[in-house]
Design a protein around this motif. Structure first.
Motif, PDB file in Angstrom:
ATOM      1  N   PHE A  45      41.198  39.181  42.822  1.00 29.55           N
ATOM      2  CA  PHE A  45      41.166  40.298  43.771  1.00 29.55           C
ATOM      3  C   PHE A  45      40.605  39.857  45.115  1.00 29.55           C
ATOM      4  CE2 PHE A  45      40.378  42.010  39.466  1.00 29.55           C
ATOM      5  CZ  PHE A  45      41.636  42.548  39.271  1.00 29.55           C
ATOM      6  N   GLN A  46      41.276  40.282  46.171  1.00 28.68           N
ATOM      7  CA  GLN A  46      40.841  39.963  47.521  1.00 28.68           C
ATOM      8  C   GLN A  46      39.422  40.473  47.754  1.00 28.68           C
ATOM      9  OE1 GLN A  46      45.048  41.330  48.917  1.00 28.68           O
ATOM     10  NE2 GLN A  46      43.892  40.753  50.721  1.00 28.68           N
ATOM     11  N   ARG A  47      38.667  39.707  48.495  1.00 27.99           N
ATOM     12  CA  ARG A  47      37.297  40.069  48.865  1.00 27.99           C
ATOM     13  C   ARG A  47      36.394  40.316  47.651  1.00 27.99           C
ATOM     14  NH1 ARG A  47      40.869  42.512  51.996  1.00 27.99           N
ATOM     15  NH2 ARG A  47      40.718  44.512  50.969  1.00 27.99           N
ATOM     16  N   ASP A  48      36.696  39.702  46.503  1.00 27.48           N
ATOM     17  CA  ASP A  48      35.885  39.844  45.290  1.00 27.48           C
ATOM     18  C   ASP A  48      35.719  38.463  44.667  1.00 27.48           C
ATOM     19  OD1 ASP A  48      34.823  40.229  42.767  1.00 27.48           O
ATOM     20  OD2 ASP A  48      36.242  41.772  42.179  1.00 27.48           O
ATOM     21  N   SER A  49      34.541  37.876  44.866  1.00 29.56           N
ATOM     22  CA  SER A  49      34.261  36.566  44.287  1.00 29.56           C
ATOM     23  C   SER A  49      33.518  36.675  42.967  1.00 29.56           C
ATOM     24  CB  SER A  49      33.437  35.725  45.267  1.00 29.56           C
ATOM     25  OG  SER A  49      34.182  35.499  46.436  1.00 29.56           O
ATOM     26  N   ASP A  50      33.211  37.896  42.552  1.00 28.89           N
ATOM     27  CA  ASP A  50      32.490  38.081  41.289  1.00 28.89           C
ATOM     28  C   ASP A  50      33.427  38.112  40.082  1.00 28.89           C
ATOM     29  OD1 ASP A  50      30.046  38.209  42.626  1.00 28.89           O
ATOM     30  OD2 ASP A  50      30.219  40.371  42.933  1.00 28.89           O
ATOM     31  N   THR A  51      34.613  38.663  40.257  1.00 28.02           N
ATOM     32  CA  THR A  51      35.582  38.721  39.156  1.00 28.02           C
ATOM     33  C   THR A  51      36.264  37.366  39.046  1.00 28.02           C
ATOM     34  OG1 THR A  51      35.955  41.068  39.577  1.00 28.02           O
ATOM     35  CG2 THR A  51      37.596  39.922  38.230  1.00 28.02           C
ATOM     36  N   ILE A  52      36.159  36.760  37.869  1.00 24.61           N
ATOM     37  CA  ILE A  52      36.737  35.435  37.641  1.00 24.61           C
ATOM     38  C   ILE A  52      37.581  35.479  36.373  1.00 24.61           C
ATOM     39  CG2 ILE A  52      36.260  33.002  37.129  1.00 24.61           C
ATOM     40  CD1 ILE A  52      33.541  33.386  38.545  1.00 24.61           C
ATOM     41  N   VAL A  53      38.762  34.892  36.449  1.00 22.76           N
ATOM     42  CA  VAL A  53      39.580  34.661  35.260  1.00 22.76           C
ATOM     43  C   VAL A  53      39.678  33.148  35.111  1.00 22.76           C
ATOM     44  CG1 VAL A  53      41.840  34.959  34.187  1.00 22.76           C
ATOM     45  CG2 VAL A  53      40.904  36.786  35.615  1.00 22.76           C
ATOM     46  N   TRP A  54      39.237  32.623  33.962  1.00 19.61           N
ATOM     47  CA  TRP A  54      39.336  31.189  33.686  1.00 19.61           C
ATOM     48  C   TRP A  54      40.661  30.928  33.003  1.00 19.61           C
ATOM     49  CZ3 TRP A  54      36.318  28.110  36.234  1.00 19.61           C
ATOM     50  CH2 TRP A  54      35.093  28.606  36.691  1.00 19.61           C
ATOM     51  N   CYS A  55      41.414  29.977  33.521  1.00 15.97           N
ATOM     52  CA  CYS A  55      42.779  29.728  33.062  1.00 15.97           C
ATOM     53  C   CYS A  55      42.944  28.285  32.593  1.00 15.97           C
ATOM     54  CB  CYS A  55      43.762  29.967  34.210  1.00 15.97           C
ATOM     55  SG  CYS A  55      43.625  31.579  34.997  1.00 15.97           S
ATOM     56  N   ARG A  56      43.976  28.099  31.781  1.00 16.49           N
ATOM     57  CA  ARG A  56      44.357  26.770  31.290  1.00 16.49           C
ATOM     58  C   ARG A  56      45.880  26.749  31.192  1.00 16.49           C
ATOM     59  NH1 ARG A  56      40.843  25.775  27.243  1.00 16.49           N
ATOM     60  NH2 ARG A  56      40.138  23.767  27.973  1.00 16.49           N
TER      61      ARG A  56
END
Length: 160
Positions: free
Chosen positions: A72-83
């Protein structure tokens, strides 16, 4: 697939191409990203996804990229870890004309009530307005209305 929420996993038909706007919400289900705002960019050949903490390593004989995404733009708290498996490495020219070496993955994209495989380059897009760019090779069989936005809908309200 009789559910109204089902997304067909089939090749797209050019008989009735969907219309999309210059920006749309897309999903990357294999990466665990339910929705991310994307710029539809006919000037870019390949799609690009903003990533950070990118690491590439051999896993069971397959080169695999592990990375984080702030969906999400302007949101550095939400993280999705991908592989995802790395399918290629390419030199890509960015919008400023600079060349950058990028890893390329293949994954499914959901947009306009359809799902299909696309190639995506992984790069830092910190300074860009959109965390994802959908390039023209991912848009085959679609019509783009450059005056419209979010033609395919917006995500349901609630927890992102």
């Amino acid at each position: 697939m009789n559910s109204p929420d089902a997304v067909p996993d089939s090749t797209r038909s050019d008989a009735d191409p969907p219309v999309i706007g210059w920006r749309e919400w897309v999903g990357l289900p294999e990466l665990g990203i339910a929705h991310i705002k994307a710029k539809i960019d006919t000037g870019a050949r390949t799609s690009a996804l903003h990533t950070f903490s990118l690491e590439v390593a051999e896993e069971a004989g397959v080169r695999t990229a592990r990375f984080g995404v702030h969906p999400f733009q302007r949101d550095s708290d939400t993280i999705v870890w991908c592989r995802a498996p790395v399918i290629d490495e390419r030199s890509v020219r960015d919008s400023g004309g600079h060349r950058e070496w990028r890893f390329v993955i293949a994954t499914q994209i959901e947009m306009a009530a359809r799902r299909w495989p696309v190639e995506i380059t992984l790069t830092a897009r910190d300074n860009m307005l959109f965390r994802m760019l959908v390039g023209r090779t991912a848009m085959r069989g679609m019509r783009i209305d450059p005056t419209a936005s979010f033609v395919t809908g917006v995500p349901a309200p609630g927890p992102r």
